[in-house]
Design a protein around this motif. Sequence first.
Motif, PDB file in Angstrom:
ATOM      1  N   ASP A 133       0.820  -1.209   0.000  1.00  0.00           N
ATOM      2  CA  ASP A 133       0.000   0.000   0.000  1.00  0.00           C
ATOM      3  C   ASP A 133       0.856   1.262   0.000  1.00  0.00           C
ATOM      4  N   THR A 134       1.963   1.242   0.735  1.00  0.00           N
ATOM      5  CA  THR A 134       2.814   2.428   0.727  1.00  0.00           C
ATOM      6  C   THR A 134       3.447   2.641  -0.648  1.00  0.00           C
ATOM      7  N   GLN A 135       3.818   1.550  -1.305  1.00  0.00           N
ATOM      8  CA  GLN A 135       4.377   1.695  -2.650  1.00  0.00           C
ATOM      9  C   GLN A 135       3.338   2.266  -3.603  1.00  0.00           C
ATOM     10  N   ASP A 136       2.109   1.748  -3.550  1.00  0.00           N
ATOM     11  CA  ASP A 136       1.045   2.274  -4.408  1.00  0.00           C
ATOM     12  C   ASP A 136       0.780   3.744  -4.107  1.00  0.00           C
ATOM     13  N   ASP A 142      -0.997   9.262  -3.570  1.00  0.00           N
ATOM     14  CA  ASP A 142      -2.320   9.100  -2.960  1.00  0.00           C
ATOM     15  C   ASP A 142      -2.183   9.138  -1.436  1.00  0.00           C
ATOM     16  N   THR A 143      -2.499  10.283  -0.835  1.00  0.00           N
ATOM     17  CA  THR A 143      -2.350  10.404   0.618  1.00  0.00           C
ATOM     18  C   THR A 143      -3.474   9.680   1.366  1.00  0.00           C
ATOM     19  N   ILE A 144      -4.614   9.476   0.727  1.00  0.00           N
ATOM     20  CA  ILE A 144      -5.691   8.706   1.376  1.00  0.00           C
ATOM     21  C   ILE A 144      -5.233   7.266   1.587  1.00  0.00           C
ATOM     22  N   LEU A 145      -4.620   6.693   0.561  1.00  0.00           N
ATOM     23  CA  LEU A 145      -4.096   5.333   0.679  1.00  0.00           C
ATOM     24  C   LEU A 145      -2.970   5.289   1.710  1.00  0.00           C
ATOM     25  N   ALA A 146      -2.137   6.309   1.725  1.00  0.00           N
ATOM     26  CA  ALA A 146      -1.056   6.357   2.722  1.00  0.00           C
ATOM     27  C   ALA A 146      -1.625   6.341   4.136  1.00  0.00           C
ATOM     28  N   ARG A 147      -2.691   7.102   4.366  1.00  0.00           N
ATOM     29  CA  ARG A 147      -3.296   7.160   5.702  1.00  0.00           C
ATOM     30  C   ARG A 147      -3.943   5.829   6.097  1.00  0.00           C
ATOM     31  N   SER A 148      -4.369   5.041   5.122  1.00  0.00           N
ATOM     32  CA  SER A 148      -4.996   3.750   5.451  1.00  0.00           C
ATOM     33  C   SER A 148      -4.006   2.796   6.107  1.00  0.00           C
ATOM     34  N   VAL A 149      -2.724   3.046   5.918  1.00  0.00           N
ATOM     35  CA  VAL A 149      -1.697   2.189   6.500  1.00  0.00           C
ATOM     36  C   VAL A 149      -1.714   2.278   8.027  1.00  0.00           C
ATOM     37  N   PHE A 150      -2.056   3.443   8.563  1.00  0.00           N
ATOM     38  CA  PHE A 150      -2.037   3.615  10.016  1.00  0.00           C
ATOM     39  C   PHE A 150      -3.005   2.649  10.710  1.00  0.00           C
TER      40      PHE A 150
END
Length: 221
Positions: A133-136, A142-150
């Motif tokens: 997910d961080t790579q994507d 895509d900061t929304i996807l980045a935040r989903s990692v938390f």
Amino acid sequence: MAQIETELQMLKAEAINMWTLVNSQLSKARQAFLTFDKDLAREVVLKEKRVNGSELKIDRDCENIFALFCPVAIDLRFLLAVLKINSNLERIGDIAEGIAKYVMEADVPFSEDMLRITRILPMYEEAVNMLVDTQDAFEKEDTILARSVFKKDEFLDNVNRSTHKVLENHLKDHPGDYSQALWMLSIIRKLERVGDQAKNIAEEIIFYLEAKVLKHKGKFA
């Protein structure tokens, strides 16, 4: 296209290649762990040199861009983020190597019962998903996807916190599993650190794109 834009695009491609390599290492270590494949584990250990080499190359390229172009604003944030992400990825590579070494040194496969009660398999899967997910998020900006990692990291933390008590209870009835329990606890702690590194990477992506510093703040800011 300005020369600095070309250099930054090349650097982004290098970072993505590093991500792909580290993801492959973590996934192969997982497969070696699941199947008790010592040859695959040995391959992961041998490829760690490539991870280290990629880290050094990216660091040098960042330093050269700083020296030649004196970047500002979003270009500066991108370079700073890549430097930190590069370090996080190298640490995940080290963790994958460490898990592979456990497989190489272990005498017998882990018991199915211990795999189930510790929840290590879904934990490992989520750790790999976080890295993907961080790579994507980095590639797609895509900061929304980045935040989903938390949110995903919370699951890894929960498994890690519960493992000690779970294994303690298991060993009361199966004292012969003591050695395996120590191995299992060590691997779970390594996977928890993968989550921490992925979370750090997500923070750097958000910093680069939104100029927001999330370190030591609420992660959904």
